[in-house]
Design a protein around this motif. Structure first.
Motif, short mmCIF file in Angstrom:
data_model
loop_
_atom_site.label_atom_id
_atom_site.label_comp_id
_atom_site.label_asym_id
_atom_site.label_seq_id
_atom_site.Cartn_x
_atom_site.Cartn_y
_atom_site.Cartn_z
N UNK A 179 0.84 -1.21 0.00
CA UNK A 179 0.00 0.00 0.00
C UNK A 179 0.87 1.25 0.00
N UNK B 72 3.99 1.49 -1.13
CA UNK B 72 4.69 1.60 -2.42
C UNK B 72 3.75 2.13 -3.50
N UNK B 73 2.45 1.81 -3.36
CA UNK B 73 1.48 2.35 -4.32
C UNK B 73 1.20 3.82 -4.08
N UNK C 231 -0.52 4.93 -1.33
CA UNK C 231 -1.75 5.14 -0.56
C UNK C 231 -1.48 5.79 0.79
N UNK D 252 0.97 -3.75 -9.35
CA UNK D 252 1.04 -2.75 -8.29
C UNK D 252 -0.25 -1.94 -8.14
N UNK D 253 -1.14 -1.98 -9.13
CA UNK D 253 -2.36 -1.18 -9.04
C UNK D 253 -3.54 -2.08 -8.67
N UNK E 142 -2.59 -6.69 -5.06
CA UNK E 142 -1.66 -6.02 -4.17
C UNK E 142 -2.37 -5.23 -3.06
N UNK E 143 -1.80 -5.24 -1.89
CA UNK E 143 -2.36 -4.53 -0.74
C UNK E 143 -3.83 -4.87 -0.54
#
Lengths: 442, 293
Positions: free
Chosen positions: A406, A408-409, A411, B150-151, B240-241
């Motif tokens: 999160x 690294x994105x 957020x 990553x998105x 991701x996440x």
């Protein structure tokens, strides 16, 4: 009718033959390694079966460490479990708390098998030992992370392998300036970025000496130099100095490196032989110890991989067989077989010295693997660099990965991400302690 | 109306016994076990447990990230259902028009249903791979436009498309059967009155398909909640996440990988009630109200 009677006769013959010749004692061993490494495990079993007639080990691959543990638990609850199971480092605390195992040092003593436990590297043995030093499981496939680098890329850019993270960053900048597309193939990994990083820097991951001294531990990695490191990684990502490479994205970090796309990657020494096979002779590469930040007094890294646990509820005969197999694995020949055919490192001093004496580590493809041992034995283990003993650790690892992704994105900031991961992982520890209310870590 | 029944109830019991036994072993027994664990803290190796009442549920329902997983599941379920059903409907309408080669299409469109979810996941992982797959041409034309690694939004779209693709065949079979059961005379009468193809579809075929339509909505939604594991596991592992951490995947992650049996049991109970509620809606409202006979 005649068919039936021939069948019967055949059965009788088989039965009487079986009775006449003593049946070997069969026992099961479930392992998690898969692929080429799994094949080598299977070969150790075949070698054991051929070496004697008293026991027959039946080795069953479970396709992954997590599966090996899950399936053993399910089988244990149905009383169909194997005698030996290969369990990964992160599952150690859960197994210890279960109490459903036969400590190997105790078992060897009960069956009168002499094993020089002091011969085991302390960094390896400590991970699988109780607080009083009793060894619970047999160290087997042991690894530690390394920095893999492409010699040709580094020489072209005129840099030497970095020993500090500061120098590592400079190397990335120089490589990029030198026209390198991908300087650093990165996959977020708790094992490398958090656990081994903290060991090498001598900083704690959690209180109570990383959980060794009690179940009421709390994570503290959001307050150590780990934060600075992760912030650097985020900055490198934002500045395009590193590329995220995962299996889901098609090419993972190891393969990105082995195909010559990326100049650096961090991974287990266990991949050393795989990388060697993938690279073939397309370029020159080597490994080095993971860097530390300037001004750090470097400490030992800690063992990763898995160990062999003997589960409870089996007959004496099966235990005797298990003890014989573990004794067989501990012989120098078996250790050499295992180490030669995989990238793993020897777990005993004598095994390592024997290999060293004959120049094993001076030749391709084994050259460089001795650095993993240098990293593991860099200093004597301190109370903090002994290892990690935290419950629900697999879930805590995934909290870290999700939060770091999160960050690294973009957020949230890295500090916020690590704070959240710590807070959530502490809740997990709390649940773990309540699940085992009134019990102590052995 | 005459009803067939057994005079001897013992015979009836004997005939249904194997079926009941299977349902008991594979459904009621595990479910009751999960229900029990949901109210305790269970030690994974079976060393004992402690009754904690509703604590596991409180823990989940006050956890933002659990709600995130519910939200993702609902988005996934609605999106795959809409996507799969609309594709299936279009395909069925055209297969039903008996255009050239429709026999081949009919069989070809049913096949994907036989493919296991992980195989679909792997195939789509390659198609949508940002650097090496088919989608990499997109990135070549417009750099950085597609990155499911990553998105999170991209990852979710990717999983939805793969999930929908898997569901198309099932809906297609039902739509085609529904269309074929519409009397030809109705369509011919419409044609005689001057209604063209699109008009006949809109005013005759679609309204008569409504029962099939509602049936499929429920089946597709239920399936999306419970049968999405294989695709998520092979394509994104929930990342991701946590962007693609569907409820079923979270149950697996927490329970099997993380060995938190009680937390996972509580989650499966919640999921089970969700599916029961959907089925209830189907039986209670949809099946009763929609009739065109």
């Amino acid at each position: 009718m005649s068919k039936c009677s021939t069948g019967l006769a055949a059965v009788t013959i088989v039965l009487s033959a079986g009775a006449a010749q003593a049946e070997p004692i069969r026992f099961e061993y479930w392992y998690g390694l898969s692929g080429q490494l799994g094949d080598v495990v299977q070969q150790t079993c075949d070698r054991f079966n051929q070496s004697q007639d008293d026991y027959e080990i039946v080795c069953v691959g479970q396709d992954g460490y997590a599966n090996a543990v899950q399936n053993s638990i399910a089988a244990f609850r149905a009383d169909q479990h194997p005698t030996i199971v290969q369990a990964y480092d992160a599952g150690t605390a859960d197994l210890m708390m279960s109490g459903e195992f036969y400590p190997v040092s105790q078992m060897m003593e009960d069956f009168g098998i002499e094993i020089d436990w002091d011969d085991y590297f302390p960094g390896i043995a400590n991970y699988y030992a109780s607080s009083t030093g009793e060894l619970f499981s047999m160290p087997f496939n042991s690894s530690t992370p390394m920095m893999y680098y492409n010699i040709e890329d580094l020489e072209a850019a005129g840099i030497t392998p970095p020993e500090t993270w500061e120098a590592f960053e400079e190397a990335l900048v120089t490589l990029k300036a030198n026209g390198e597309e991908c300087a650093f193939a990165y996959t977020p990994s708790t094992w490398i970025d958090l656990e081994q990083f903290s060991m090498a820097h001598g900083v704690p991951i959690a209180t109570n000496n990383n959980g060794y001294d009690g179940l009421d531990s709390e994570y503290v990695y959001n307050t150590t130099i780990h934060v600075q490191h992760m912030e650097n990684i985020k900055r490198w990502h934002d500045e395009d100095l590193l590329e995220i490479r995962t299996t889901q994205g098609g090419l993972n970090a190891r393969d990105s490196f082995a195909q010559g796309e990326c100049s650096f990657y961090f991974g287990s020494i266990a991949s050393h032989s795989t990388v060697h096979n993938l690279v073939e002779d397309t370029f020159e590469w080597d490994v080095a110890m993971i860097p530390v930040y300037e001004g750090t007094e470097r400490k030992n890294t800690v063992v990763g991989g898995a160990s062999l646990w003997v589960l409870s509820g089996k007959s004496d005969d099966e235990y005797r067989g298990a003890a014989a197999y573990l004794q067989f694995l501990a012989t120098p020949e078996s250790e050499r077989f295992w180490v030669t055919n995989t990238g793993y490192i020897p777990v005993t001093r004598s095994g390592f010295e024997a290999l060293n004496a004959e120049g094993f580590y001076e030749n391709e493809p084994y050259r460089g693997r001795e650095l993993a041992l240098a990293s593991l034995t860099y200093t004597d283990p301190t109370p903090i660099t002994r290892g990690i003993r935290l419950g629900s650790f697999i879930q805590a690892r995934s909290e870290w990965v999700n939060e770091v992704e999160a960050a690294l994105q973009g957020q949230k900031t890295m500090q916020e991400a690590l704070d959240t991961a710590v807070e959530r992982s502490n809740a997990l520890l709390d649940r773990f302690a309540r699940t085992y209310r009134g019990q102590e870590l052995p | 109306m005459r009803r067939a029944y057994f005079k001897n109830n013992w015979v009836a019991a004997l005939v249904v016994a194997p079926q009941l036994l299977i349902i008991f072993i594979f459904f009621y027994w595990p479910t009751s076990q999960a229900l029990y664990w949901a109210f305790t803290l269970e030690q994974p190796w079976g060393g004992g447990n402690e009754w904690v009442g509703f604590e596991n549920f409180r823990y989940l329902l006050t956890d933002d990230l659990y709600w995130q997983s519910v939200r993702v599941s609902v988005i996934y379920a609605v999106a795959t259902t809409v996507l799969a059903m609309s594709m299936a409907l279009i395909l069925a309408l055209f297969a039903d028009r008996q255009l050239r080669g429709y026999h081949g299409f009919r069989i070809g469109l049913i096949w994907p249903y036989a493919i296991a979810a992980p195989a679909i996941g792997l195939a789509f992982r390659f198609i949508f791979n940002p650097s090496a797959g088919v989608a990499s041409y997109l990135n070549y034309a417009f750099p950085e436009i597609w990155n499911p690694v990553m998105n999170g939004d991209h990852a979710l779209i990717m999983v939805i498309i793969a999930g929908a693709w898997k569901q198309v065949s099932y809906s297609f079979i039902f739509f085609l059967a529904g269309l074929q059961s519409i009397p030809r005379s109705l369509l011919e009468a419409g044609a005689m009155d001057g209604a063209r193809v699109m008009r006949r579809m809109r005013d005759i075929q679609l309204p008569l398909l409504t029962p099939t339509f509602f049936f499929l909505i429920i089946i597709n939604l239920t399936d999306s909640f419970t049968d999405s594991f294989g695709i998520v596991d092979t394509m994104t592992s929930g990342g991701p996440a946590r962007a693609t951490e569907l409820m079923v995947y979270k149950i697996y992650e927490d329970g099997f990988r993380g060995l938190d049996y009680s937390g996972a049991a509580a989650q499966s109970i919640i999921l089970m009630f969700l599916v029961i509620a959907l089925t209830f809606v189907q039986f209670r409202y949809v099946e009763r109200r929609v009739h065109y006979t």
